[in-house]
Design an enzyme around this catalytic site. Structure first.
Site, PDB file in Angstrom:
ATOM      1  N   LYS A  33      -7.835  29.043  46.478  1.00 29.04           N
ATOM      2  CA  LYS A  33      -8.031  28.747  45.275  1.00 29.04           C
ATOM      3  C   LYS A  33      -6.967  28.719  44.509  1.00 29.04           C
ATOM      4  CE  LYS A  33     -10.572  31.621  42.218  1.00 29.04           C
ATOM      5  NZ  LYS A  33     -10.019  31.641  40.695  1.00 29.04           N
ATOM      6  N   ASP A  60      -9.374  25.569  40.390  1.00 30.39           N
ATOM      7  CA  ASP A  60     -10.155  26.340  39.290  1.00 30.39           C
ATOM      8  C   ASP A  60      -9.564  26.347  38.087  1.00 30.39           C
ATOM      9  OD1 ASP A  60     -12.322  28.033  38.383  1.00 30.39           O
ATOM     10  OD2 ASP A  60     -11.321  29.758  39.000  1.00 30.39           O
ATOM     11  N   LYS A  62     -11.197  25.092  35.362  1.00 28.52           N
ATOM     12  CA  LYS A  62     -12.197  25.141  34.220  1.00 28.52           C
ATOM     13  C   LYS A  62     -12.222  24.406  33.082  1.00 28.52           C
ATOM     14  CE  LYS A  62     -13.185  29.934  35.402  1.00 28.52           C
ATOM     15  NZ  LYS A  62     -12.317  30.379  36.411  1.00 28.52           N
ATOM     16  N   ASP A  65     -13.547  20.123  27.374  1.00 26.52           N
ATOM     17  CA  ASP A  65     -12.901  19.295  26.233  1.00 26.52           C
ATOM     18  C   ASP A  65     -13.726  18.009  25.868  1.00 26.52           C
ATOM     19  OD1 ASP A  65     -11.116  17.797  24.449  1.00 26.52           O
ATOM     20  OD2 ASP A  65      -9.424  18.983  25.855  1.00 26.52           O
ATOM     21  N   THR A 124     -18.269  35.507  33.539  1.00 26.04           N
ATOM     22  CA  THR A 124     -18.910  36.669  33.968  1.00 26.04           C
ATOM     23  C   THR A 124     -18.372  37.807  33.019  1.00 26.04           C
ATOM     24  OG1 THR A 124     -17.774  36.984  35.738  1.00 26.04           O
ATOM     25  CG2 THR A 124     -19.630  36.355  36.229  1.00 26.04           C
ATOM     26  N   ARG A 216      -8.500  40.523  46.134  1.00 26.72           N
ATOM     27  CA  ARG A 216      -7.733  41.649  46.344  1.00 26.72           C
ATOM     28  C   ARG A 216      -8.392  42.524  47.590  1.00 26.72           C
ATOM     29  NH1 ARG A 216      -8.565  43.484  40.309  1.00 26.72           N
ATOM     30  NH2 ARG A 216     -10.250  41.819  40.616  1.00 26.72           N
TER      31      ARG A 216
HETATM   32  O1  C5P Z   1      -9.789  40.094  43.583  1.00 26.82           O
HETATM   33  P1  C5P Z   1     -11.107  39.330  43.225  1.00 26.82           P
HETATM   34  O2  C5P Z   1     -12.062  39.286  44.593  1.00 26.82           O
HETATM   35  O3  C5P Z   1     -11.671  40.003  42.088  1.00 26.82           O
HETATM   36  O4  C5P Z   1     -10.768  38.014  42.729  1.00 26.82           O
HETATM   37  C1  C5P Z   1     -11.933  37.004  42.337  1.00 26.82           C
HETATM   38  C2  C5P Z   1     -11.406  35.887  41.958  1.00 26.82           C
HETATM   39  O5  C5P Z   1     -12.477  35.089  41.529  1.00 26.82           O
HETATM   40  C3  C5P Z   1     -10.228  35.929  40.928  1.00 26.82           C
HETATM   41  O6  C5P Z   1      -9.399  34.609  41.017  1.00 26.82           O
HETATM   42  C4  C5P Z   1     -11.199  35.615  39.504  1.00 26.82           C
HETATM   43  O7  C5P Z   1     -10.434  35.311  38.321  1.00 26.82           O
HETATM   44  C5  C5P Z   1     -12.303  34.765  40.039  1.00 26.82           C
HETATM   45  N1  C5P Z   1     -13.533  34.673  39.279  1.00 26.82           N
HETATM   46  C6  C5P Z   1     -14.187  35.781  39.127  1.00 26.82           C
HETATM   47  N2  C5P Z   1     -15.343  35.951  38.403  1.00 26.82           N
HETATM   48  C7  C5P Z   1     -15.831  34.729  37.984  1.00 26.82           C
HETATM   49  C8  C5P Z   1     -15.074  33.678  38.183  1.00 26.82           C
HETATM   50  C9  C5P Z   1     -13.879  33.698  38.967  1.00 26.82           C
HETATM   51  O8  C5P Z   1     -13.841  36.957  39.495  1.00 26.82           O
HETATM   52  N3  C5P Z   1     -17.016  34.712  37.327  1.00 26.82           N
END
Ligand code: C5P
Length: 239
Positions: A33, A60, A62, A65, A124, A216
């Site tokens: 991503k 991603d 998003k 506009d 979220t 992570r």
């Molecule tokens: O490190 P982690 O598993 O929390 O990463 C989740 C990824 O998904 C990050 O890039 C975060 O910005 C993205 N994301 C999220 N919640 C959302 C949309 C995207 O955690 N609702």
């Protein structure tokens, strides 16, 4: 689908050099991503590297506009040959329809497969309270996200980003061919970090997720490759 192909790892790093280092650490990851931070710093260069390494790309950015501008951005993104692309459902029906048409046009221009266009129903990070009192939306949060997903679907979009908690209801309401892309996934053995309500990879797939965005637990692990393999194994055992 091979379970490995369900996992999307975010390149959540500030620079092109950091992105290459992460790609090199995880050679077996097939789906990456690219978000706002990396794209803003490194531009399309990172997409070219991912394509040259035969990786799949979730762009991603998003988009949000007026329809003409969103369509232009979607056309440009499609020309790169990315696989998934996000736009906000709150672009409204005209913008969503324009996006769905534009990706076909962009992909035709460079002879690639058009990306699947995925709606952001509600970030979220927005709580029920903020939805009611700041955004002044008179619907409960689950009802609002469902309405946004249904509008996206009936406007020609291919799926939605959702929390694994919402996946079951969206799967039931939007049907089997609507793609559900879920972040907020944590194996039992991983730190939750700032993700509050998490599902394990297996639980998320059981709830109806097609793709899992897992950052992570893999990228910040002492041994990222081992963490990746462990998650793939958990998903393979589930079938
Ligand atoms: O490190 P982690 O598993 O929390 O990463 C989740 C990824 O998904 C990050 O890039 C975060 O910005 C993205 N994301 C999220 N919640 C959302 C949309 C995207 O955690 N609702």
């Amino acid at each position: 689908m091979n379970p490995k192909e369900k996992i999307i790892v975010p390149l959540d790093v500030p620079s092109f050099e950091d992105a290459i280092a992460l790609l090199d650490k995880l050679p077996e990851v097939t789906f990456w991503k690219v978000g706002l931070e990396l794209f803003t710093s490194s531009g399309s260069q990172i997409l070219e590297v991912l394509k040259s390494r035969e990786k799949r790309i979730f762009l991603d950015l998003k988009f949000h506009d007026i329809p003409n501008t969103v369509a232009g951005a979607c056309r440009s993104a499609a020309r790169y040959g990315v696989d998934l692309l996000t736009i906000h459902a709150t672009n409204g029906r005209d913008g969503l329809k324009a996006a769905a048409e534009a990706v076909q046009q962009g992909a035709n221009q460079t002879g690639v497969t058009p990306p699947k266009v995925i709606a952001i129903t509600l970030l979220t990070s927005i709580s029920s309270r903020q939805l009611a009192f700041d955004l002044r939306v008179p619907l409960e949060l689950p009802e609002y996200t469902l309405e946004m997903a249904l509008m996206a679907k009936s406007s020609g979009l291919d799926g939605a980003v959702c929390s694994p908690q919402e996946a079951k209801q969206l799967r039931e309401s939007c049907g089997d061919d609507f793609l559900l892309v879920c972040p907020g996934v944590r194996p039992d053995w991983a730190e939750k970090g700032d993700q509050k309500r998490t599902f394990t990879p297996t639980e998320a797939v059981k709830s109806g997720a097609n793709y899992l965005v897992i950052g992570r637990p893999i990228t910040a692990a002492k041994e990222p490759q081992l963490a990746w393999e462990k998650i793939c194994e958990e998903l393979s055992n589930f079938g």
